[in-house]
Design a protein around this motif. Structure first.
Motif, PDB file in Angstrom:
ATOM      1  N   CYS A  30       0.849  -1.198   0.000  1.00  0.00           N
ATOM      2  CA  CYS A  30       0.000   0.000   0.000  1.00  0.00           C
ATOM      3  C   CYS A  30       0.888   1.253   0.000  1.00  0.00           C
ATOM      4  O   CYS A  30       0.780   2.112   0.881  1.00  0.00           O
TER       5      CYS A  30
ATOM      6  N   ASN B  51       1.139   3.853  -2.056  1.00  0.00           N
ATOM      7  CA  ASN B  51       0.649   5.105  -2.641  1.00  0.00           C
ATOM      8  C   ASN B  51       1.675   5.644  -3.636  1.00  0.00           C
ATOM      9  O   ASN B  51       2.105   4.921  -4.514  1.00  0.00           O
TER      10      ASN B  51
ATOM     11  N   GLU C  78       7.796   7.226   0.666  1.00  0.00           N
ATOM     12  CA  GLU C  78       8.501   6.636   1.829  1.00  0.00           C
ATOM     13  C   GLU C  78       9.519   5.603   1.350  1.00  0.00           C
ATOM     14  O   GLU C  78      10.647   5.547   1.838  1.00  0.00           O
TER      15      GLU C  78
ATOM     16  N   ASP D 203       0.669  -1.083  -4.867  1.00  0.00           N
ATOM     17  CA  ASP D 203      -0.522  -0.308  -4.500  1.00  0.00           C
ATOM     18  C   ASP D 203      -1.601  -0.539  -5.551  1.00  0.00           C
ATOM     19  O   ASP D 203      -1.304  -0.720  -6.736  1.00  0.00           O
ATOM     20  N   ILE D 204      -2.850  -0.452  -5.102  1.00  0.00           N
ATOM     21  CA  ILE D 204      -3.966  -0.702  -6.023  1.00  0.00           C
ATOM     22  C   ILE D 204      -4.341   0.525  -6.860  1.00  0.00           C
ATOM     23  O   ILE D 204      -5.058   0.409  -7.850  1.00  0.00           O
TER      24      ILE D 204
ATOM     25  N   ASP E 273      -3.665  -5.098  -6.327  1.00  0.00           N
ATOM     26  CA  ASP E 273      -4.247  -5.365  -5.015  1.00  0.00           C
ATOM     27  C   ASP E 273      -3.200  -6.168  -4.224  1.00  0.00           C
ATOM     28  O   ASP E 273      -2.591  -7.085  -4.797  1.00  0.00           O
ATOM     29  N   VAL E 274      -3.001  -5.866  -2.957  1.00  0.00           N
ATOM     30  CA  VAL E 274      -1.991  -6.628  -2.204  1.00  0.00           C
ATOM     31  C   VAL E 274      -2.314  -8.125  -2.182  1.00  0.00           C
ATOM     32  O   VAL E 274      -1.409  -8.957  -2.152  1.00  0.00           O
TER      33      VAL E 274
ATOM     34  N   THR F 102       2.934   1.366   6.272  1.00  0.00           N
ATOM     35  CA  THR F 102       3.044   2.646   6.960  1.00  0.00           C
ATOM     36  C   THR F 102       1.903   3.630   6.712  1.00  0.00           C
ATOM     37  O   THR F 102       1.335   3.680   5.614  1.00  0.00           O
TER      38      THR F 102
HETATM   39  C1  LIG Z   1      -2.920   6.468   3.003  1.00  0.00           C
HETATM   40  S1  LIG Z   1      -2.119   5.552   1.724  1.00  0.00           S
HETATM   41  C2  LIG Z   1      -0.830   4.847   2.676  1.00  0.00           C
HETATM   42  C3  LIG Z   1       0.450   5.024   1.960  1.00  0.00           C
HETATM   43  C4  LIG Z   1       1.379   6.099   2.417  1.00  0.00           C
HETATM   44  N1  LIG Z   1       1.845   5.849   3.758  1.00  0.00           N
HETATM   45  C5  LIG Z   1       0.785   7.468   2.326  1.00  0.00           C
HETATM   46  O1  LIG Z   1       0.629   8.109   3.373  1.00  0.00           O
HETATM   47  O2  LIG Z   1       0.492   7.928   1.236  1.00  0.00           O
HETATM   48  C6  LIG Z   1      -3.174   4.147   1.508  1.00  0.00           C
HETATM   49  C7  LIG Z   1      -2.904   3.424   0.192  1.00  0.00           C
HETATM   50  O3  LIG Z   1      -3.456   2.103   0.289  1.00  0.00           O
HETATM   51  C8  LIG Z   1      -3.802   1.719  -1.025  1.00  0.00           C
HETATM   52  N2  LIG Z   1      -4.649   0.514  -0.963  1.00  0.00           N
HETATM   53  C9  LIG Z   1      -5.869   0.392  -0.423  1.00  0.00           C
HETATM   54  N3  LIG Z   1      -6.321  -0.874  -0.533  1.00  0.00           N
HETATM   55  C10 LIG Z   1      -5.331  -1.568  -1.168  1.00  0.00           C
HETATM   56  C11 LIG Z   1      -5.196  -2.913  -1.575  1.00  0.00           C
HETATM   57  N4  LIG Z   1      -6.153  -3.807  -1.347  1.00  0.00           N
HETATM   58  N5  LIG Z   1      -4.057  -3.280  -2.208  1.00  0.00           N
HETATM   59  C12 LIG Z   1      -3.079  -2.369  -2.452  1.00  0.00           C
HETATM   60  N6  LIG Z   1      -3.153  -1.076  -2.081  1.00  0.00           N
HETATM   61  C13 LIG Z   1      -4.264  -0.680  -1.440  1.00  0.00           C
HETATM   62  C14 LIG Z   1      -4.484   2.955  -1.576  1.00  0.00           C
HETATM   63  O4  LIG Z   1      -4.556   2.930  -2.975  1.00  0.00           O
HETATM   64  C15 LIG Z   1      -3.585   4.056  -1.017  1.00  0.00           C
HETATM   65  O5  LIG Z   1      -2.624   4.445  -1.963  1.00  0.00           O
END
Ligand SMILES: C[S@@+](CC[C@H](N)C(=O)[O-])C[C@H]1O[C@@H](n2cnc3c(N)ncnc32)[C@H](O)[C@@H]1O
Length: 269
Positions: A64, A66, A70, A86-87, A112-113, A130
């Motif tokens: 995840c 984004n 980081e 990341d999705i 998707d993870v 994170t």
């Molecule tokens: C708040 S960000 C966290 C990343 C980073 N720490 C940030 O602050 O930008 C949350 C991320 O989770 C991703 N996400 C949500 N569900 C997911 C999944 N099932 N597989 C992969 N990524 C996912 C979203 O696309 C998003 O980019």
């Protein structure tokens, strides 16, 4: 009842809709900052724990991720092979183009993870999770099963996350409510379903497709990690907010747990 795929597709759409607002607020600044190959956004409490663990030349999977800032920072600080997953299509495009422009060797994969291809299994020393990642995950046990599969047998999990205690308190948008008033249960069974609040970077009130946010208790996370054969080696709670949505709680005069770091090492290590 919705399936994991339904939740995830809706969250993917919401993230694709909101990313242009995040980019309007910070993309130009980040593009410029990462031209410096020593640039890092990793904050001091986190870097202390990274240094304690040791991450130089270690291969890191960021779940995840984004827009990858980081992970790109850890790479700049000396990490080995780094792959972010990341999705969100828009976030991964941003991450790839910034990595290319700044000659940072992180790779980024839009997935998707739960669908990360098997070719990445057993490849990584560290799985990194994170700031606002776990709340998007509809199945916490399945998630850590996937994390374990990505890691080498001696692998380590590094989590820096929002503390679930803040989920009980009003966000900064709830101006009329005392910031320390408990308004939600800790033992929340169903996910929150929201269409606003995702532009915590640009602070616009843009609407999105429904976003589903799951509150995992500290015990859910620790048990999911332990059940995959990891030993918790570090667990530190902090009173600083990393959510960007609970500043009023942080300044309300009573220190409450707002974030934490958890490091867990495979018991095969
Ligand atoms: C708040 S960000 C966290 C990343 C980073 N720490 C940030 O602050 O930008 C949350 C991320 O989770 C991703 N996400 C949500 N569900 C997911 C999944 N099932 N597989 C992969 N990524 C996912 C979203 O696309 C998003 O980019």
């Amino acid at each position: 009842m919705r399936s994991i795929k339904d939740y995830t597709q809706s969250n993917r759409a919401a993230w694709n809709q909101i990313m242009p607002a995040h980019q309007k607020a910070n993309k130009a600044r980040l593009d410029a900052a990462f031209k410096d190959n020593n640039y890092s956004v990793i904050s001091s409490p986190e870097i202390e724990e990274w240094n304690l663990l040791g991450f130089k030349n270690k291969d890191i999977a960021h779940l995840c991720c984004n827009n990858g800032i980081e992970l790109m920072s850890l790479k700049n600080l000396g990490a080995g092979e780094c792959v972010g997953f990341d999705i969100c299509d828009v976030a991964i495009e941003e991450a790839k183009s910034r990595a290319l422009a700044s000659r940072n060797e992180c790779q980024f994969v839009r997935t998707d993870v739960f669908a990360i291809p098997d070719e990445y299994n057993s490849k990584f020393d560290i799985a990194y999770i994170t700031v606002g990642a776990l709340g998007w995950i509809p199945d916490i046990k399945g998630f850590f099963e996937k994390v374990k599969a990505l890691l080498k047998p001696s692998g380590t999990i590094f989590i820096y996350e929002l503390h679930p205690v803040i989920e009980m308190l009003p966000t900064d948008d709830n101006h009329d409510v005392n910031p320390l008033q408990i308004i939600e249960p800790y033992f929340k069974k169903e996910p929150y379903a929201e269409t606003t609040g995702l532009d915590y970077i640009g602070k616009t009130d843009q609407q999105t497709t429904t976003q589903y946010w799951f509150v995992w208790k500290i015990s859910d996370i620790i048990m999911a990690v332990i059940e995959q054969g990891f030993n918790v080696s570090r667990f530190i709670e902090y009173s600083h907010d990393i959510s960007e949505s609970h500043n009023r709680n942080q300044t309300a005069g009573i220190e409450i747990p707002m974030s934490y770091i958890l490091v867990a090492k495979s018991n095969a290590s």
